[in-house]
Design a protein around this motif. Structure first.
Motif, PDB file in Angstrom:
ATOM      1  N   UNK A 197       0.733  -1.216  -0.178  1.00  0.00           N
ATOM      2  CA  UNK A 197      -0.013   0.002   0.100  1.00  0.00           C
ATOM      3  C   UNK A 197       0.845   1.399   0.110  1.00  0.00           C
ATOM      4  N   UNK A 198       1.842   1.234   0.814  1.00  0.00           N
ATOM      5  CA  UNK A 198       2.944   2.441   0.753  1.00  0.00           C
ATOM      6  C   UNK A 198       3.539   2.618  -0.470  1.00  0.00           C
ATOM      7  N   UNK A 199       4.061   1.659  -1.017  1.00  0.00           N
ATOM      8  CA  UNK A 199       4.881   1.587  -2.339  1.00  0.00           C
ATOM      9  C   UNK A 199       3.852   2.046  -3.645  1.00  0.00           C
ATOM     10  N   UNK A 200       2.427   1.590  -3.545  1.00  0.00           N
ATOM     11  CA  UNK A 200       1.565   1.983  -4.633  1.00  0.00           C
ATOM     12  C   UNK A 200       1.231   3.161  -4.489  1.00  0.00           C
ATOM     13  N   UNK A 201       0.938   3.802  -3.137  1.00  0.00           N
ATOM     14  CA  UNK A 201       0.547   5.047  -2.972  1.00  0.00           C
ATOM     15  C   UNK A 201       1.527   6.152  -3.060  1.00  0.00           C
ATOM     16  N   UNK A 202       2.744   5.811  -2.744  1.00  0.00           N
ATOM     17  CA  UNK A 202       3.813   7.055  -2.644  1.00  0.00           C
ATOM     18  C   UNK A 202       4.864   6.846  -3.349  1.00  0.00           C
ATOM     19  N   UNK A 203       5.164   5.729  -4.172  1.00  0.00           N
ATOM     20  CA  UNK A 203       6.529   5.617  -4.955  1.00  0.00           C
ATOM     21  C   UNK A 203       6.402   6.462  -6.099  1.00  0.00           C
ATOM     22  N   UNK A 204       7.549   7.139  -6.433  1.00  0.00           N
ATOM     23  CA  UNK A 204       7.449   8.048  -7.784  1.00  0.00           C
ATOM     24  C   UNK A 204       8.971   7.912  -8.226  1.00  0.00           C
ATOM     25  N   UNK A 205       9.282   8.524  -9.492  1.00  0.00           N
ATOM     26  CA  UNK A 205      10.661   8.560 -10.079  1.00  0.00           C
ATOM     27  C   UNK A 205      11.548   9.448  -9.092  1.00  0.00           C
ATOM     28  N   UNK A 206      11.019  10.155  -8.318  1.00  0.00           N
ATOM     29  CA  UNK A 206      11.759  11.233  -7.397  1.00  0.00           C
ATOM     30  C   UNK A 206      12.514  10.280  -6.131  1.00  0.00           C
ATOM     31  N   UNK A 207      11.874   8.874  -6.178  1.00  0.00           N
ATOM     32  CA  UNK A 207      12.332   7.997  -5.120  1.00  0.00           C
ATOM     33  C   UNK A 207      13.555   7.285  -5.554  1.00  0.00           C
ATOM     34  N   UNK A 208      13.996   7.369  -6.738  1.00  0.00           N
ATOM     35  CA  UNK A 208      15.039   6.693  -7.474  1.00  0.00           C
ATOM     36  C   UNK A 208      16.280   6.796  -6.932  1.00  0.00           C
ATOM     37  N   UNK A 209      17.059   5.894  -6.696  1.00  0.00           N
ATOM     38  CA  UNK A 209      18.395   5.977  -6.012  1.00  0.00           C
ATOM     39  C   UNK A 209      19.538   5.450  -6.857  1.00  0.00           C
ATOM     40  N   UNK A 210      19.307   4.338  -7.788  1.00  0.00           N
ATOM     41  CA  UNK A 210      20.290   3.625  -8.504  1.00  0.00           C
ATOM     42  C   UNK A 210      19.640   2.628  -9.369  1.00  0.00           C
TER      43      UNK A 210
END
Length: 79
Positions: free
Chosen positions: A10-23
């Motif tokens: 739920x957290x991933x689906x709701x909040x993950x975006x390209x801005x969270x990219x690390x590597x």
């Protein structure tokens, strides 16, 4: 993290975006290797900084591999 997978999803689906990219993309280092590149993202899950690994498989499926509490500061290159 001591949470069930549904909360993490739920957290991933709701909040993950390209801005969270690390590597990534990175080559899979499992033996034997699984085809597809690895991508790493960072996200706060229930106020805990975490890093997540996904694999972009050749068949077009993006597979969630893992989520771990971050032991070090997360560096977001696009923020």
């Amino acid at each position: 993290l001591g949470i069930n997978p549904e909360i993490a999803l739920d957290e991933i689906y709701t909040n993950l975006s390209w801005k969270n990219y690390i590597a990534g993309p990175e080559i899979d280092d499992h033996y034997p290797p699984i085809p597809g590149t690895i991508w790493i993202f960072g996200l706060g899950i229930l106020e805990t900084p975490c890093y997540l690994k996904f694999q972009d498989r050749p068949n077009g499926v993006v597979f969630w591999i893992s989520v771990h509490e971050a032991k070090y500061s997360l560096n977001f290159p696009y923020l």
